[in-house]
Enzyme design. Structure first.
Site, PDB file in Angstrom:
ATOM      1  N   TYR A  45       4.086  -2.051   5.271  1.00 11.38           N
ATOM      2  CA  TYR A  45       3.669  -1.413   4.378  1.00 11.38           C
ATOM      3  C   TYR A  45       5.326  -2.983   3.586  1.00 11.38           C
ATOM      4  CZ  TYR A  45       3.444  -1.034  -1.155  1.00 11.38           C
ATOM      5  OH  TYR A  45       3.520  -1.733  -1.989  1.00 11.38           O
ATOM      6  N   GLU A  70       2.015  -7.248  -3.019  1.00 14.13           N
ATOM      7  CA  GLU A  70       2.078  -6.431  -1.901  1.00 14.13           C
ATOM      8  C   GLU A  70       1.419  -6.940  -0.679  1.00 14.13           C
ATOM      9  OE1 GLU A  70       1.235  -1.917  -2.974  1.00 14.13           O
ATOM     10  OE2 GLU A  70      -0.981  -2.995  -2.287  1.00 14.13           O
TER      11      GLU A  70
END
Ligand code: GDP
Ligand code: MN
Length: 379
Positions: A101, A189
């Site tokens: 992530y 993101e």
């Protein structure tokens, strides 16, 4: 404003972040064609503005163009969390070794953007944050200095990225920072950023949220807006430069100025009512804007009464009154309305409204009380 995965990834790519090859389409046959062009296994990805598409069955692997067409047909018929799938992204499938992530958002408490990274990518970051907070590494970015090389390396080490990939991770992190600032994003993101079996880092998923207040600086991004996800009334409001947010009460509010609108909503609550919306018609609103605002408020079937609270400065009371009367000529309604009007040309405005038998009030408290009473009687 949220961007779709394919839009975010296109931006990522422009800033040098590696993404899989692929294209977006709304037609299943075209999905087959793209799959044939790419060759090998492809992934069919639903383009909707919600997370968790994988778990919902909106991300499928296809081994042939025929299968790609089949799966694209299925995915294009899906609804995910209430949103119709209108497009699919067809991409070459990746050989995933591990999922990372990587994201940037604003940390309001720290008054700085924060970059977050985790070796536990692929699933909801909120889940990881709750269950394994130690698995998320964070660094704050000084907006004047930007992301420093050592910061990115520090993150890479903390989330156990193999040494051979430190350099490319650093480049991706630096690019993501540029994506974030250049586009006035509030979120950028990559989840997952995968380490492929070939040893490369690739952004498999992309998500961006843009600061709507900065959209005027990015006309090209403003065009990417997906109107599907927004309520019709909010779209209509934007056309007229009104700030409108629907709420769950039954008293429609029309106010000039955001602060005054908040105060108006507080007063409605104080007298036991519930606002049906937040609506700021802005400074210097003319009759046309007022009419549009009233139409939007009345289009909500939940509205049992309307409270108009106008503080005339640049906005003129007679213009407001004319707007109200013009709107009422076009919309037939028996919803009671209470108007509080003070300031510039208030006297002229109130006269116009009194001539049309509208309920007016000199004080906000008085107007709010009347509106709450009418809504209760009507609802
Ligand atoms: P999300 O569920 O909406 O976040 O959609 P993602 O694009 O993140 O995909 C969800 C999951 O599907 C990923 O975490 C991967 O595990 C898997 N996935 C996505 N693309 C590929 C791919 O090209 N190959 C493989 N094997 N899995 C993929
Ligand atoms: Mn994802």
């Amino acid at each position: 404003m949220k961007l779709h995965e394919y839009q975010s990834k296109k931006i990522f790519s422009l800033f040098g972040i590696p993404i899989p090859e692929g294209r977006v389409t709304a037609a299943a046959q075209e999905a087959a064609r793209i799959a044939a062009e790419l060759g090998g296994t492809v992934v069919i990805k639903s383009q909707v503005l919600v997370g968790g598409r994988g778990k919902a069955g909106g991300i499928r692997l296809a081994k042939s163009p025929r299968e790609a067409e089949e799966l694209a047909t299925q995915v294009l018929a899906m609804e995910i969390k209430g949103l119709r799938v209108r497009k699919v992204l067809v991409e070459e499938a990746a050989n995933i070794q591990s999922e990372i992530y990587l994201g940037i958002t604003n940390d309001r408490a720290a008054r700085m953007p924060v970059m977050m990274a985790s070796s536990e990518g692929g699933v909801d970051i909120e889940e990881i944050a709750k269950k394994k907070p130690e698995k998320i590494a964070r660094i704050h970015i000084d907006p004047l200095l930007g992301l420093r090389e050592y910061q990115a390396r520090d993150l890479a080490i903390r989330i156990d990225i193999p040494r051979a990939n430190w350099r490319s991770f650093g480049q991706i992190a630096a690019s993501l920072w540029r994506v974030y600032t250049t586009n006035d994003a509030t979120l950028a993101e990559i989840n997952p950023l995968v380490l492929s079996a070939e040893g490369e880092l690739i952004a498999l998923d992309g998500k961006m949220v843009l600061d709507t207040n900065a959209l005027f600086r990015h006309p090209d991004l403003a065009e990417m807006r997906d109107l599907d996800v927004e309520a019709e009334a909010e779209i209509e409001a934007r056309k007229y430069g009104l700030t409108y947010i629907k709420l769950d009460g039954d008293i429609g509010c029309m106010v000039n100025g955001a602060g005054l609108a908040m105060a108006t909503m507080d007063i409605i609550k104080h007298f036991g009512g519930k606002p049906a919306n937040f609506l700021d018609i802005g400074g210097g609103a003319n009759a046309e804007k007022v009419a549009a605002a009233l139409r939007i408020i009345l289009s909500d079937p939940a509205v049992n009464a309307v409270l108009l609270n106008i503080f005339g400065g640049i906005t003129r009371g007679d213009e407001v009154a004319k707007g109200i009367l013009a709107a009422l000529e076009k919309v037939e309604t028996d919803v009671p309305m209470v108007i509080r009007l003070v300031g510039t040309n208030a006297k002229e405005g109130l006269q116009l409204l009194a001539d049309a038998n509208m309920v007016t009030s000199e004080t906000l408290a008085g107007a709010a009380k009347k509106a709450v009473h009418s809504a209760a009687a009507d609802g």
